[in-house]
Design a protein around this motif. Structure first.
Motif, short mmCIF file in Angstrom:
data_model
loop_
_atom_site.label_atom_id
_atom_site.label_comp_id
_atom_site.label_asym_id
_atom_site.label_seq_id
_atom_site.Cartn_x
_atom_site.Cartn_y
_atom_site.Cartn_z
N TYR A 27 0.84 -1.19 0.00
CA TYR A 27 0.00 0.00 0.00
C TYR A 27 0.87 1.24 0.00
O TYR A 27 2.07 1.18 0.29
N ALA A 28 0.26 2.35 -0.33
CA ALA A 28 0.91 3.65 -0.23
C ALA A 28 -0.13 4.68 0.19
O ALA A 28 -1.29 4.60 -0.21
N VAL A 29 0.29 5.60 1.03
CA VAL A 29 -0.54 6.74 1.41
C VAL A 29 -0.01 7.93 0.63
O VAL A 29 1.19 8.21 0.67
N VAL A 30 -0.90 8.59 -0.10
CA VAL A 30 -0.49 9.76 -0.88
C VAL A 30 -1.30 10.97 -0.45
O VAL A 30 -2.44 10.85 0.01
N TYR A 55 5.41 1.05 -5.05
CA TYR A 55 4.02 1.21 -4.63
C TYR A 55 3.61 2.68 -4.61
O TYR A 55 2.51 3.03 -5.03
N GLY A 56 4.48 3.55 -4.12
CA GLY A 56 4.17 4.97 -4.07
C GLY A 56 3.94 5.55 -5.44
O GLY A 56 2.97 6.27 -5.68
N ARG A 57 4.82 5.23 -6.38
CA ARG A 57 4.70 5.73 -7.75
C ARG A 57 3.40 5.25 -8.38
O ARG A 57 2.66 6.02 -9.02
N MET A 58 3.08 3.96 -8.22
CA MET A 58 1.85 3.43 -8.81
C MET A 58 0.61 4.02 -8.15
O MET A 58 -0.40 4.27 -8.82
N ARG A 85 -4.29 0.54 -1.97
CA ARG A 85 -3.78 -0.82 -1.78
C ARG A 85 -3.51 -1.43 -3.15
O ARG A 85 -4.37 -1.39 -4.02
N LEU A 86 -2.33 -2.00 -3.30
CA LEU A 86 -1.90 -2.56 -4.58
C LEU A 86 -1.48 -4.01 -4.39
O LEU A 86 -0.97 -4.38 -3.34
N GLY A 87 -1.70 -4.81 -5.41
CA GLY A 87 -1.26 -6.19 -5.34
C GLY A 87 -2.21 -7.10 -6.10
O GLY A 87 -3.11 -6.63 -6.79
#
Length: 90
Positions: A27-30, A55-58, A85-87
């Motif tokens: 995951y990443a928080v943006v 993850y941050g870039r995506m 959330r990525l994956g």
């Protein structure tokens, strides 16, 4: 507190750029600015589960494709934070 909706976000399946990300979830928080027309601008990564894995870039790419819709029409949104959330299971 202003409630916003990110419209147009879709699952990121198949977007992994490395083999390890294709089998792992992260995951990443943006944090981004919401423009008056609903576009998103100036996103930065605040936190990510696996630094250096993309993850941050995506997450920034995914959020930048969406639109911010204020709960109350005509209200100003400003900045917001969201977790992406990525994956394999999104």
């Amino acid at each position: 507190m202003q409630r916003i909706v990110l419209a147009g976000l879709i699952a990121m399946g198949g977007c992994a750029s490395t083999a390890s990300m294709q089998s792992a979830a992260g995951y990443a928080v943006v944090e981004c600015a919401a423009l008056p027309d609903g576009r998103v601008s100036g996103c930065t990564v605040v936190e990510e589960s696996e630094p250096g894995q993309g993850y941050g870039r995506m997450a920034i790419e995914a959020v930048a494709r969406g639109r911010v819709v204020p709960k109350d029409p005509g209200s100003k949104v400003g900045t917001f934070r969201t977790t992406v959330r990525l994956g394999p299971d999104g």
